[in-house]
Design a protein around this motif. Structure first.
Motif, PDB file in Angstrom:
ATOM      1  N   MET A  83       0.858  -1.309  -0.093  1.00 38.84           N
ATOM      2  CA  MET A  83       0.043  -0.038   0.124  1.00 38.84           C
ATOM      3  C   MET A  83       0.910   1.254  -0.034  1.00 38.84           C
ATOM      4  O   MET A  83       1.988   1.385   0.591  1.00 38.84           O
ATOM      5  CB  MET A  83      -0.891   0.047   1.278  1.00 38.84           C
ATOM      6  CG  MET A  83      -1.925  -0.829   1.485  1.00 38.84           C
ATOM      7  SD  MET A  83      -2.767  -0.344   2.945  1.00 38.84           S
ATOM      8  CE  MET A  83      -3.711  -1.992   3.280  1.00 38.84           C
ATOM      9  N   PRO A  84       0.362   2.282  -0.732  1.00 38.65           N
ATOM     10  CA  PRO A  84       0.767   3.848  -0.468  1.00 38.65           C
ATOM     11  C   PRO A  84       1.215   4.017   0.938  1.00 38.65           C
ATOM     12  O   PRO A  84       0.162   3.553   1.867  1.00 38.65           O
ATOM     13  CB  PRO A  84       0.132   4.763  -1.306  1.00 38.65           C
ATOM     14  CG  PRO A  84      -0.531   3.706  -2.097  1.00 38.65           C
ATOM     15  CD  PRO A  84      -0.657   2.434  -1.245  1.00 38.65           C
ATOM     16  N   LEU A  85       2.062   4.918   1.591  1.00 33.96           N
ATOM     17  CA  LEU A  85       2.125   5.433   2.855  1.00 33.96           C
ATOM     18  C   LEU A  85       0.951   5.771   3.330  1.00 33.96           C
ATOM     19  O   LEU A  85       0.677   5.690   4.367  1.00 33.96           O
ATOM     20  CB  LEU A  85       3.419   6.199   2.947  1.00 33.96           C
ATOM     21  CG  LEU A  85       3.994   6.739   4.148  1.00 33.96           C
ATOM     22  CD1 LEU A  85       4.040   5.630   5.227  1.00 33.96           C
ATOM     23  CD2 LEU A  85       5.133   7.516   4.023  1.00 33.96           C
ATOM     24  N   GLY A  86       0.428   6.601   2.438  1.00 31.98           N
ATOM     25  CA  GLY A  86      -0.657   7.747   2.977  1.00 31.98           C
ATOM     26  C   GLY A  86      -1.971   6.704   3.389  1.00 31.98           C
ATOM     27  O   GLY A  86      -2.568   6.995   4.188  1.00 31.98           O
ATOM     28  N   GLU A  87      -1.993   5.583   2.374  1.00 32.38           N
ATOM     29  CA  GLU A  87      -3.140   4.623   2.779  1.00 32.38           C
ATOM     30  C   GLU A  87      -2.834   3.890   4.231  1.00 32.38           C
ATOM     31  O   GLU A  87      -3.723   3.650   4.712  1.00 32.38           O
ATOM     32  CB  GLU A  87      -3.306   3.636   1.850  1.00 32.38           C
ATOM     33  CG  GLU A  87      -4.503   2.818   1.650  1.00 32.38           C
ATOM     34  CD  GLU A  87      -4.707   2.173   0.606  1.00 32.38           C
ATOM     35  OE1 GLU A  87      -5.802   1.414   0.570  1.00 32.38           O
ATOM     36  OE2 GLU A  87      -4.033   2.371  -0.400  1.00 32.38           O
ATOM     37  N   GLN A  88      -1.846   3.447   4.243  1.00 34.94           N
ATOM     38  CA  GLN A  88      -1.303   2.845   5.691  1.00 34.94           C
ATOM     39  C   GLN A  88      -1.553   3.620   6.642  1.00 34.94           C
ATOM     40  O   GLN A  88      -2.054   3.359   7.647  1.00 34.94           O
ATOM     41  CB  GLN A  88       0.374   2.441   5.646  1.00 34.94           C
ATOM     42  CG  GLN A  88       0.637   1.456   4.556  1.00 34.94           C
ATOM     43  CD  GLN A  88       1.990   1.216   4.684  1.00 34.94           C
ATOM     44  OE1 GLN A  88       2.998   1.982   5.481  1.00 34.94           O
ATOM     45  NE2 GLN A  88       2.509   0.294   3.838  1.00 34.94           N
ATOM     46  N   ARG A  89      -1.042   5.053   6.557  1.00 35.47           N
ATOM     47  CA  ARG A  89      -1.329   5.834   7.795  1.00 35.47           C
ATOM     48  C   ARG A  89      -2.881   6.188   8.077  1.00 35.47           C
ATOM     49  O   ARG A  89      -3.238   6.199   9.276  1.00 35.47           O
ATOM     50  CB  ARG A  89      -0.611   7.206   7.513  1.00 35.47           C
ATOM     51  CG  ARG A  89       0.718   7.384   7.628  1.00 35.47           C
ATOM     52  CD  ARG A  89       1.143   8.762   7.601  1.00 35.47           C
ATOM     53  NE  ARG A  89       2.626   8.724   7.986  1.00 35.47           N
ATOM     54  CZ  ARG A  89       3.641   9.429   6.976  1.00 35.47           C
ATOM     55  NH1 ARG A  89       3.180   9.953   5.913  1.00 35.47           N
ATOM     56  NH2 ARG A  89       4.796   9.169   7.230  1.00 35.47           N
ATOM     57  N   GLY A  90      -3.627   6.271   6.787  1.00 32.75           N
ATOM     58  CA  GLY A  90      -5.099   6.440   7.089  1.00 32.75           C
ATOM     59  C   GLY A  90      -5.833   5.382   7.626  1.00 32.75           C
ATOM     60  O   GLY A  90      -6.574   5.591   8.437  1.00 32.75           O
ATOM     61  N   ILE A  91      -5.363   3.912   7.379  1.00 32.56           N
ATOM     62  CA  ILE A  91      -6.168   3.019   7.902  1.00 32.56           C
ATOM     63  C   ILE A  91      -5.689   3.003   9.325  1.00 32.56           C
ATOM     64  O   ILE A  91      -6.471   2.610  10.214  1.00 32.56           O
ATOM     65  CB  ILE A  91      -5.768   1.863   7.217  1.00 32.56           C
ATOM     66  CG1 ILE A  91      -6.355   1.856   5.662  1.00 32.56           C
ATOM     67  CG2 ILE A  91      -6.204   0.334   7.933  1.00 32.56           C
ATOM     68  CD1 ILE A  91      -6.058   0.583   4.852  1.00 32.56           C
ATOM     69  N   LEU A  92      -4.532   3.020   9.769  1.00 34.58           N
ATOM     70  CA  LEU A  92      -4.021   2.887  11.404  1.00 34.58           C
ATOM     71  C   LEU A  92      -4.591   4.277  11.920  1.00 34.58           C
ATOM     72  O   LEU A  92      -4.996   3.696  13.123  1.00 34.58           O
ATOM     73  CB  LEU A  92      -2.528   2.893  11.409  1.00 34.58           C
ATOM     74  CG  LEU A  92      -1.821   1.786  10.909  1.00 34.58           C
ATOM     75  CD1 LEU A  92      -0.321   1.939  10.820  1.00 34.58           C
ATOM     76  CD2 LEU A  92      -2.266   0.419  11.702  1.00 34.58           C
TER      77      LEU A  92
END
Length: 192
Positions: free
Chosen positions: A120-129
């Motif tokens: 996943m893109p970093l922004g998506e990882q951060r968003g989900i967490l």
């Protein structure tokens, strides 16, 4: 077969060619005790390799919300695991607070996750967490898996760092080598 076909069509969305093995599911869930949980959310439920084991472990009044982004896998998941305590929804993990609010869920004791983090893109990882942290109770647990082959890569190290950014208590669980791909468990708490 449905999971394999979906992984061929959308390899970055599934992150694996095969479903999680029973042995891996048992090892993973041994560190994610749901026997007293009232509400559990599963992100990346796929065809239900973990869903079935979760629903059997829940207490009689427990509720499992299985979230799967693939319409094909969500349909199959809903058919395979139709039960009074299991609800399947086709949605993105980024909609987690909305999904919780729509169902008037007052507590989320556990979030179980098998998303392909390092793809996943970093922004998506951060968003989900961020969304997981927002809905999880203060004494809840977030349990996730990471491909063991990716742990020492830049993407794997970045993800582990993100876990620490969002949770003050991150514990590594077992690594299950007999799964394809081999997987390592992480169990995270929002408070110490």
């Amino acid at each position: 077969m449905a999971f394999f076909l979906e992984s061929v069509r959308h390899p970055l969305r599934t992150g694996a060619l095969t479903v999680t093995t029973r042995g891996c599911v048992q090892a993973f869930l041994s560190g994610a005790d749901v026997r007293t949980a009232r509400t559990v959310i599963e992100l990346g439920a796929g065809t239900g390799a973990i869903t079935g084991a979760l629903s059997r472990r829940l207490p009689p009044d427990g509720h499992l919300l299985a979230v799967e982004v693939s319409p094909n896998l969500a349909r199959q998941l809903g058919r395979r695991h139709a039960a009074p305590n299991v609800e399947t929804v086709c949605a993105s993990a980024l909609r987690l607070p909305e999904l919780v609010q729509e169902r008037n869920l007052t507590t989320v004791d556990q979030v179980i996750c098998t998303l392909p983090w390092t793809l996943m893109p970093l922004g998506e990882q951060r968003g989900i967490l961020r969304e997981v942290r927002q809905v999880l109770d203060a004494d809840g647990v977030f349990s996730t898996l990471l491909s063991a082959s990716r742990i020492r890569t830049r993407a794997g190290q970045r993800f582990e760092s993100l876990l620490w950014d969002h949770f003050p208590d991150v514990r590594q669980g077992s690594t299950w080598w007999l799964n394809l791909p081999p997987l390592r468990a992480y169990h995270c708490r929002p408070s110490l």
